[in-house]
Design a protein around this motif. Structure first.
Motif, PDB file in Angstrom:
ATOM      1  N   PRO A   2     -47.087  18.655 -47.175  1.00 55.14           N
ATOM      2  CA  PRO A   2     -48.385  18.344 -47.820  1.00 55.14           C
ATOM      3  C   PRO A   2     -49.001  19.564 -48.497  1.00 55.14           C
ATOM      4  CG  PRO A   2     -48.272  17.356 -45.640  1.00 55.14           C
ATOM      5  CD  PRO A   2     -47.093  18.271 -45.758  1.00 55.14           C
ATOM      6  N   LYS A   3     -48.880  20.733 -47.850  1.00 58.65           N
ATOM      7  CA  LYS A   3     -49.413  21.957 -48.458  1.00 58.65           C
ATOM      8  C   LYS A   3     -48.634  22.312 -49.716  1.00 58.65           C
ATOM      9  CE  LYS A   3     -51.055  23.962 -44.078  1.00 58.65           C
ATOM     10  NZ  LYS A   3     -50.709  22.820 -43.224  1.00 58.65           N
ATOM     11  N   LEU A   4     -47.292  22.161 -49.658  1.00 59.68           N
ATOM     12  CA  LEU A   4     -46.463  22.459 -50.820  1.00 59.68           C
ATOM     13  C   LEU A   4     -46.789  21.529 -51.975  1.00 59.68           C
ATOM     14  CD1 LEU A   4     -44.129  24.004 -52.140  1.00 59.68           C
ATOM     15  CD2 LEU A   4     -42.550  22.353 -51.100  1.00 59.68           C
ATOM     16  N   MET A   5     -47.042  20.250 -51.699  1.00 64.24           N
ATOM     17  CA  MET A   5     -47.358  19.294 -52.755  1.00 64.24           C
ATOM     18  C   MET A   5     -48.691  19.639 -53.411  1.00 64.24           C
ATOM     19  SD  MET A   5     -44.791  17.338 -53.005  1.00 64.24           S
ATOM     20  CE  MET A   5     -45.411  16.036 -54.045  1.00 64.24           C
ATOM     21  N   LYS A   6     -49.659  20.117 -52.623  1.00 63.21           N
ATOM     22  CA  LYS A   6     -50.937  20.539 -53.205  1.00 63.21           C
ATOM     23  C   LYS A   6     -50.742  21.754 -54.102  1.00 63.21           C
ATOM     24  CE  LYS A   6     -53.946  18.719 -49.561  1.00 63.21           C
ATOM     25  NZ  LYS A   6     -54.910  19.067 -48.468  1.00 63.21           N
ATOM     26  N   GLY A  30     -38.280  19.658 -38.004  1.00 57.45           N
ATOM     27  CA  GLY A  30     -38.989  18.476 -38.477  1.00 57.45           C
ATOM     28  C   GLY A  30     -40.485  18.674 -38.489  1.00 57.45           C
ATOM     29  N   ARG A  31     -41.026  19.239 -37.396  1.00 56.17           N
ATOM     30  CA  ARG A  31     -42.476  19.489 -37.344  1.00 56.17           C
ATOM     31  C   ARG A  31     -42.883  20.485 -38.427  1.00 56.17           C
ATOM     32  NH1 ARG A  31     -41.477  19.256 -31.672  1.00 56.17           N
ATOM     33  NH2 ARG A  31     -41.294  21.546 -31.588  1.00 56.17           N
ATOM     34  N   GLY A  32     -42.027  21.484 -38.660  1.00 54.01           N
ATOM     35  CA  GLY A  32     -42.323  22.444 -39.717  1.00 54.01           C
ATOM     36  C   GLY A  32     -42.396  21.786 -41.081  1.00 54.01           C
ATOM     37  N   LEU A  33     -41.448  20.882 -41.374  1.00 55.23           N
ATOM     38  CA  LEU A  33     -41.455  20.182 -42.660  1.00 55.23           C
ATOM     39  C   LEU A  33     -42.673  19.276 -42.791  1.00 55.23           C
ATOM     40  CD1 LEU A  33     -37.675  19.204 -43.051  1.00 55.23           C
ATOM     41  CD2 LEU A  33     -38.955  20.860 -44.419  1.00 55.23           C
ATOM     42  N   VAL A  34     -43.020  18.590 -41.700  1.00 53.68           N
ATOM     43  CA  VAL A  34     -44.176  17.685 -41.739  1.00 53.68           C
ATOM     44  C   VAL A  34     -45.449  18.457 -42.065  1.00 53.68           C
ATOM     45  CG1 VAL A  34     -45.667  16.205 -40.334  1.00 53.68           C
ATOM     46  CG2 VAL A  34     -43.172  15.930 -40.235  1.00 53.68           C
ATOM     47  N   HIS A  35     -45.598  19.655 -41.497  1.00 48.22           N
ATOM     48  CA  HIS A  35     -46.794  20.458 -41.765  1.00 48.22           C
ATOM     49  C   HIS A  35     -46.726  21.163 -43.121  1.00 48.22           C
ATOM     50  CE1 HIS A  35     -47.305  20.035 -37.348  1.00 48.22           C
ATOM     51  NE2 HIS A  35     -48.586  20.074 -37.662  1.00 48.22           N
ATOM     52  N   LEU A  36     -45.513  21.526 -43.556  1.00 46.15           N
ATOM     53  CA  LEU A  36     -45.373  22.316 -44.784  1.00 46.15           C
ATOM     54  C   LEU A  36     -45.504  21.475 -46.043  1.00 46.15           C
ATOM     55  CD1 LEU A  36     -44.593  24.909 -46.349  1.00 46.15           C
ATOM     56  CD2 LEU A  36     -42.192  24.246 -46.021  1.00 46.15           C
ATOM     57  N   GLY A  88     -37.942  13.617 -56.386  1.00 46.95           N
ATOM     58  CA  GLY A  88     -37.795  12.614 -55.334  1.00 46.95           C
ATOM     59  C   GLY A  88     -37.487  13.247 -53.987  1.00 46.95           C
ATOM     60  N   LEU A  89     -36.621  14.259 -53.993  1.00 50.40           N
ATOM     61  CA  LEU A  89     -36.289  14.957 -52.751  1.00 50.40           C
ATOM     62  C   LEU A  89     -37.510  15.661 -52.180  1.00 50.40           C
ATOM     63  CD1 LEU A  89     -34.005  15.824 -50.818  1.00 50.40           C
ATOM     64  CD2 LEU A  89     -33.635  17.808 -52.290  1.00 50.40           C
ATOM     65  N   MET A  90     -38.291  16.295 -53.050  1.00 52.22           N
ATOM     66  CA  MET A  90     -39.463  17.027 -52.574  1.00 52.22           C
ATOM     67  C   MET A  90     -40.487  16.099 -51.928  1.00 52.22           C
ATOM     68  SD  MET A  90     -40.297  20.140 -55.219  1.00 52.22           S
ATOM     69  CE  MET A  90     -40.590  19.068 -56.634  1.00 52.22           C
ATOM     70  N   VAL A  91     -40.763  14.966 -52.576  1.00 53.18           N
ATOM     71  CA  VAL A  91     -41.829  14.109 -52.062  1.00 53.18           C
ATOM     72  C   VAL A  91     -41.418  13.364 -50.796  1.00 53.18           C
ATOM     73  CG1 VAL A  91     -42.835  13.816 -54.357  1.00 53.18           C
ATOM     74  CG2 VAL A  91     -41.222  12.106 -53.497  1.00 53.18           C
ATOM     75  N   LYS A  92     -40.117  13.288 -50.515  1.00 56.96           N
ATOM     76  CA  LYS A  92     -39.671  12.595 -49.313  1.00 56.96           C
ATOM     77  C   LYS A  92     -39.313  13.550 -48.183  1.00 56.96           C
ATOM     78  CE  LYS A  92     -39.739   8.892 -49.100  1.00 56.96           C
ATOM     79  NZ  LYS A  92     -40.957   8.052 -48.847  1.00 56.96           N
ATOM     80  N   MET A  93     -39.462  14.861 -48.393  1.00 54.53           N
ATOM     81  CA  MET A  93     -39.097  15.814 -47.347  1.00 54.53           C
ATOM     82  C   MET A  93     -39.975  15.671 -46.114  1.00 54.53           C
ATOM     83  SD  MET A  93     -36.402  17.434 -47.991  1.00 54.53           S
ATOM     84  CE  MET A  93     -36.502  18.693 -46.711  1.00 54.53           C
ATOM     85  N   ASP A  94     -41.226  15.226 -46.276  1.00 48.89           N
ATOM     86  CA  ASP A  94     -42.061  15.033 -45.090  1.00 48.89           C
ATOM     87  C   ASP A  94     -41.534  13.881 -44.238  1.00 48.89           C
ATOM     88  OD1 ASP A  94     -42.684  13.212 -47.043  1.00 48.89           O
ATOM     89  OD2 ASP A  94     -44.853  13.277 -46.722  1.00 48.89           O
ATOM     90  N   ASP A  95     -40.978  12.833 -44.884  1.00 46.44           N
ATOM     91  CA  ASP A  95     -40.363  11.737 -44.131  1.00 46.44           C
ATOM     92  C   ASP A  95     -39.113  12.215 -43.404  1.00 46.44           C
ATOM     93  OD1 ASP A  95     -42.329  10.092 -45.065  1.00 46.44           O
ATOM     94  OD2 ASP A  95     -41.124   9.224 -46.678  1.00 46.44           O
ATOM     95  N   VAL A  96     -38.334  13.083 -44.082  1.00 50.09           N
ATOM     96  CA  VAL A  96     -37.169  13.680 -43.421  1.00 50.09           C
ATOM     97  C   VAL A  96     -37.621  14.486 -42.210  1.00 50.09           C
ATOM     98  CG1 VAL A  96     -35.280  15.339 -43.690  1.00 50.09           C
ATOM     99  CG2 VAL A  96     -35.805  13.752 -45.542  1.00 50.09           C
ATOM    100  N   GLY A  97     -38.707  15.245 -42.378  1.00 46.47           N
ATOM    101  CA  GLY A  97     -39.249  16.028 -41.272  1.00 46.47           C
ATOM    102  C   GLY A  97     -39.681  15.150 -40.114  1.00 46.47           C
TER     103      GLY A  97
END
Length: 311
Positions: free
Chosen positions: A223-227, A215-221, A191-200
């Motif tokens: 989706p790539k991490l989830m793939k 925040g910008r780093g998390l937003v970009h990172l 749950g924490l992993m999939v919501k980290m982009d929202d935190v970003g």
């Protein structure tokens, strides 16, 4: 009267101390059992995110919660009583049942590999329509819970082996603690992993320049991490399934695959002395994964005409 009351209070205190000691023992045993199952727990954590990849943010946590409830049902309602019953009446049956589950993991992983290689890409519109459908969500949750069942069975079997000498009620309590703790840990992390982009996204709107950059780093990172985790999850299914089959065959006297993988891993480790432990683990994992991919591919090929006919 006072003497009788004092004696009664002493007895109550003694019982309380005994109960506290029992709870401590159960907690310690559950901790040991959980550590033994850590490898499969990590695989479980890697497998799950692929089932929520691509969904809209408002559906991610509800889907994870549905999978987590299914995981608890798997562990507590089905696996726990069956494992205790089998360990009491038919201990020899645990290994072949785990091997059947391992073969299913190999099949599912091999099927995903085949789909990734052979199937054409859908259009973005088709993907969006499918991902936003209730049927697709139900299908993904069901698939996640089925996969979790096999991984949970492996976790509980490892934990059961660690506490096999405990009395039946203690075993049940320890396995219950393991089931609750591991489910909370795995799906809490997911749950924490999939919501980290929202935190970003939230951080990117803060006044602080450092917060915005993070925040910008998390937003970009993310989706790539989830793939990456989606790919790792498929590999983990094949590896765990192959490992279960290799160890199961060895228990039934067919230990050639295990010996071959071990010998190759040791030789590879000796070739790289500075990293021999890691290299041995990597080669062992690759060997089990290769065997799992072969087994899964054979099963998928055998079932393909029936699956094709069904659709």
């Amino acid at each position: 009267m006072a003497g009788g009351l004092a004696a009664l209070l002493d007895d109550v205190a003694a019982i309380a101390k005994l109960a506290a000691a029992s709870v401590d023992d159960i907690g310690a045993a559950a901790g040991r059992a959980g550590v033994k199952a850590a490898g499969v727990v990590v695989d479980d954590t890697a497998v799950t995110p692929r089932y929520v990849t691509g969904f809209t943010p408002d559906r991610e946590l509800p889907i994870i919660w549905r999978i987590a409830k299914g995981s608890l049902f798997n562990k507590i309602v089905i696996i726990l009583p069956v494992a205790l019953l089998l360990s009491w009446l038919l201990p020899w049956a645990i290994t072949p049942l785990l091997m059947i589950g391992g073969a299913y993991l190999c099949f599912e992983g091999a099927e995903k590999v085949w789909e990734a290689i052979a199937h054409k890409k859908e259009s973005l519109a088709e993907q969006a329509a499918e991902l936003n459908s209730a049927d697709h969500e139900k299908k993904m949750v069901s698939g996640a819970v089925r996969t979790d069942f096999i991984l949970s069975a492996e976790i509980m079997a490892i934990a059961l082996a660690e506490v096999a000498d405990e009395p039946l009620l203690s075993r049940a309590a320890i396995l219950l603690v393991v089931a609750l703790a591991i489910t909370a840990g795995v799906y809490g992390v997911v749950g924490l992993m999939v919501k980290m982009d929202d935190v970003g996204l939230h951080l990117s709107q803060r006044a602080s320049a450092g917060s915005r950059a993070l925040g910008r780093g998390l937003v970009h990172l993310m989706p790539k991490l989830m793939k990456v985790l989606s790919v790792v999850g498929i590999a983990a299914m094949i590896w765990v399934g192959g490992s279960i089959i290799v160890h199961g065959l060895a228990e039934f006297g067919l230990d050639q695959p295990e010996h071959v993988i071990h010998d190759v891993a040791v030789a590879a480790g000796h070739a790289v002395p500075a990293m021999h432990g890691f290299v041995e683990w990597l080669v062992t994992t690759a060997g089990a994964g290769l065997l799992g991919l072969v087994v899964g591919g054979i099963i998928a090929a055998a079932l393909h005409p029936f699956v094709k006919h069904k659709h």
